[in-house]
Design a protein around this motif. Sequence first.
Motif, PDB file in Angstrom:
ATOM      1  N   ASP A  57      16.809  11.424  -4.699  1.00 55.01           N
ATOM      2  CA  ASP A  57      16.299  11.374  -3.330  1.00 55.01           C
ATOM      3  C   ASP A  57      14.802  11.629  -3.257  1.00 55.01           C
ATOM      4  O   ASP A  57      14.077  10.958  -2.530  1.00 55.01           O
ATOM      5  N   ILE A  58      14.331  12.644  -3.991  1.00 51.72           N
ATOM      6  CA  ILE A  58      12.924  13.039  -3.927  1.00 51.72           C
ATOM      7  C   ILE A  58      12.371  13.127  -5.348  1.00 51.72           C
ATOM      8  O   ILE A  58      12.910  13.848  -6.194  1.00 51.72           O
ATOM      9  N   THR A 106      17.530  10.083   2.300  1.00 50.94           N
ATOM     10  CA  THR A 106      17.545  11.521   2.050  1.00 50.94           C
ATOM     11  C   THR A 106      17.963  12.264   3.323  1.00 50.94           C
ATOM     12  O   THR A 106      17.360  12.068   4.384  1.00 50.94           O
ATOM     13  N   PRO A 107      18.993  13.122   3.256  1.00 52.73           N
ATOM     14  CA  PRO A 107      19.397  13.886   4.450  1.00 52.73           C
ATOM     15  C   PRO A 107      18.241  14.724   4.986  1.00 52.73           C
ATOM     16  O   PRO A 107      17.433  15.256   4.207  1.00 52.73           O
ATOM     17  N   VAL A 108      18.152  14.859   6.296  1.00 51.55           N
ATOM     18  CA  VAL A 108      17.050  15.578   6.920  1.00 51.55           C
ATOM     19  C   VAL A 108      17.010  17.034   6.463  1.00 51.55           C
ATOM     20  O   VAL A 108      15.935  17.587   6.195  1.00 51.55           O
ATOM     21  N   ASP A 109      18.183  17.675   6.344  1.00 51.88           N
ATOM     22  CA  ASP A 109      18.184  19.080   5.930  1.00 51.88           C
ATOM     23  C   ASP A 109      17.646  19.240   4.509  1.00 51.88           C
ATOM     24  O   ASP A 109      16.908  20.195   4.211  1.00 51.88           O
ATOM     25  N   GLU A 110      17.960  18.278   3.627  1.00 51.67           N
ATOM     26  CA  GLU A 110      17.442  18.317   2.258  1.00 51.67           C
ATOM     27  C   GLU A 110      15.935  18.123   2.249  1.00 51.67           C
ATOM     28  O   GLU A 110      15.205  18.805   1.516  1.00 51.67           O
ATOM     29  N   PHE A 111      15.451  17.204   3.092  1.00 52.35           N
ATOM     30  CA  PHE A 111      14.012  16.953   3.164  1.00 52.35           C
ATOM     31  C   PHE A 111      13.290  18.190   3.697  1.00 52.35           C
ATOM     32  O   PHE A 111      12.264  18.603   3.149  1.00 52.35           O
ATOM     33  N   ASN A 112      13.822  18.780   4.767  1.00 51.91           N
ATOM     34  CA  ASN A 112      13.200  19.972   5.356  1.00 51.91           C
ATOM     35  C   ASN A 112      13.102  21.098   4.337  1.00 51.91           C
ATOM     36  O   ASN A 112      12.083  21.800   4.250  1.00 51.91           O
ATOM     37  N   GLU A 113      14.151  21.280   3.562  1.00 52.25           N
ATOM     38  CA  GLU A 113      14.168  22.350   2.568  1.00 52.25           C
ATOM     39  C   GLU A 113      13.129  22.111   1.481  1.00 52.25           C
ATOM     40  O   GLU A 113      12.469  23.043   1.012  1.00 52.25           O
ATOM     41  N   GLU A 135      19.469  16.637  14.634  1.00 46.38           N
ATOM     42  CA  GLU A 135      20.217  15.958  15.689  1.00 46.38           C
ATOM     43  C   GLU A 135      19.559  14.637  16.093  1.00 46.38           C
ATOM     44  O   GLU A 135      20.208  13.768  16.660  1.00 46.38           O
ATOM     45  N   GLU A 136      18.262  14.503  15.794  1.00 45.02           N
ATOM     46  CA  GLU A 136      17.562  13.253  16.121  1.00 45.02           C
ATOM     47  C   GLU A 136      17.988  12.137  15.187  1.00 45.02           C
ATOM     48  O   GLU A 136      18.151  10.978  15.595  1.00 45.02           O
ATOM     49  N   ALA A 137      18.175  12.470  13.904  1.00 46.08           N
ATOM     50  CA  ALA A 137      18.615  11.482  12.910  1.00 46.08           C
ATOM     51  C   ALA A 137      19.176  12.230  11.711  1.00 46.08           C
ATOM     52  O   ALA A 137      18.778  13.361  11.424  1.00 46.08           O
ATOM     53  N   GLY A 138      20.089  11.584  11.002  1.00 48.66           N
ATOM     54  CA  GLY A 138      20.707  12.219   9.850  1.00 48.66           C
ATOM     55  C   GLY A 138      19.891  12.098   8.580  1.00 48.66           C
ATOM     56  O   GLY A 138      20.038  12.887   7.654  1.00 48.66           O
ATOM     57  N   THR A 139      19.005  11.084   8.512  1.00 54.12           N
ATOM     58  CA  THR A 139      18.199  10.841   7.315  1.00 54.12           C
ATOM     59  C   THR A 139      16.724  10.847   7.669  1.00 54.12           C
ATOM     60  O   THR A 139      16.335  10.632   8.826  1.00 54.12           O
ATOM     61  N   ILE A 140      15.891  11.050   6.659  1.00 58.89           N
ATOM     62  CA  ILE A 140      14.447  11.062   6.902  1.00 58.89           C
ATOM     63  C   ILE A 140      13.962   9.665   7.296  1.00 58.89           C
ATOM     64  O   ILE A 140      13.010   9.514   8.065  1.00 58.89           O
ATOM     65  N   GLY A 141      14.658   8.634   6.792  1.00 61.34           N
ATOM     66  CA  GLY A 141      14.309   7.271   7.203  1.00 61.34           C
ATOM     67  C   GLY A 141      14.513   7.072   8.695  1.00 61.34           C
ATOM     68  O   GLY A 141      13.715   6.413   9.368  1.00 61.34           O
ATOM     69  N   GLY A 142      15.579   7.673   9.235  1.00 62.60           N
ATOM     70  CA  GLY A 142      15.838   7.587  10.668  1.00 62.60           C
ATOM     71  C   GLY A 142      14.765   8.298  11.472  1.00 62.60           C
ATOM     72  O   GLY A 142      14.335   7.822  12.531  1.00 62.60           O
ATOM     73  N   ILE A 143      14.291   9.453  10.971  1.00 65.93           N
ATOM     74  CA  ILE A 143      13.217  10.192  11.638  1.00 65.93           C
ATOM     75  C   ILE A 143      11.948   9.352  11.684  1.00 65.93           C
ATOM     76  O   ILE A 143      11.290   9.229  12.726  1.00 65.93           O
ATOM     77  N   VAL A 144      11.602   8.771  10.548  1.00 65.57           N
ATOM     78  CA  VAL A 144      10.370   7.973  10.457  1.00 65.57           C
ATOM     79  C   VAL A 144      10.474   6.718  11.319  1.00 65.57           C
ATOM     80  O   VAL A 144       9.526   6.354  12.023  1.00 65.57           O
ATOM     81  N   LEU A 145      11.627   6.066  11.273  1.00 68.20           N
ATOM     82  CA  LEU A 145      11.821   4.856  12.070  1.00 68.20           C
ATOM     83  C   LEU A 145      11.688   5.168  13.567  1.00 68.20           C
ATOM     84  O   LEU A 145      11.056   4.419  14.312  1.00 68.20           O
ATOM     85  N   HIS A 146      12.258   6.280  13.986  1.00 75.06           N
ATOM     86  CA  HIS A 146      12.177   6.682  15.393  1.00 75.06           C
ATOM     87  C   HIS A 146      10.723   6.957  15.778  1.00 75.06           C
ATOM     88  O   HIS A 146      10.271   6.632  16.879  1.00 75.06           O
TER      89      HIS A 146
END
Length: 292
Positions: free
Chosen positions: A201-202, A216-223, A232-243
């Motif tokens: 993932d990283i 990559t799951p958001v919680d894994e990325f944050n850690e 809650e906004e997105a399950g993956t970092i790709g979803g966060i970036v896309l949003h």
Amino acid sequence: MGDDHSHSSRGSAAKSWLDKIAAIFTAEPQDLSDLVEVINEAAMRKLIDNDTQSMLQGVLDVSKMRARDIMVPRSQMATINIDQSLEQMMPLLLENNHSRYPVVNEDKDHIEGILLVKDLLQHALQGSTEWSLRDLLRPAVIIPESKRVDALLKEFRQKRYHMAIVVDEYGGVSGLVTIEDILEQIVGEIEDEHDHEEDVDIKKMASHVYQVSALTPVDEFNESFGTSFDEEEAGTIGGIVLHAFGHMPEKGETIELQNLTFKVSKANNRRLVQLQVIRAKTTIDTSALQKD
């Protein structure tokens, strides 16, 4: 009498339901919606498994699609310029790992032909300088945006080519379609041996630069990065970036979020695949401090 009437009503309802099921399997479907119902009912009755159901649905979807619906858009086309030397081509070839590339003259509206990497390697390995890129090109197949995808797949198979250039009503290039793009609509995304490199993932590439899978799951990325992106906004970092982009970004586009720069390093017309994450040089690398 009331009980008999109640039993009779339930019996009639059950018979009616069974009649409907029987009709689905015995009568010829009248349209695609009827056929979808037959497939779904077959899956429910375990006559076919879920994978088969998905593929059959994919076949039906392809029958309704046009080239414009599945093409790689012009902005994401990896192309080679007719004047480039082998040395100039190599970074592009290594980065994309495609088996064939459109070769253009000045811009993407002027397609000279299609280069197969195996043809290029054959000449490169011979060590001869007596060849021209133009001599290696295969003819480019041109199709309109309105071309039916099922008809295109048939042509791919019959005429044994794997890529078509899509043009709009004015003759301008709007994208390309490969046989793999069509097959992915039926069987799902097809990964090759290069995709296995993305299983991690990283991956740290330099002191402040990381290669990150968009899944990559958001919680894994944050850690890993000490960020606080909302799970809650997105399950993956790709979803966060896309949003955050608010649109499907092109390869090379960047955006800054929580003191990190995100650069799209790999994407297709449907989703983000790989991101390059760059820490600001002023950001303290907490993982390094923990090691000390």
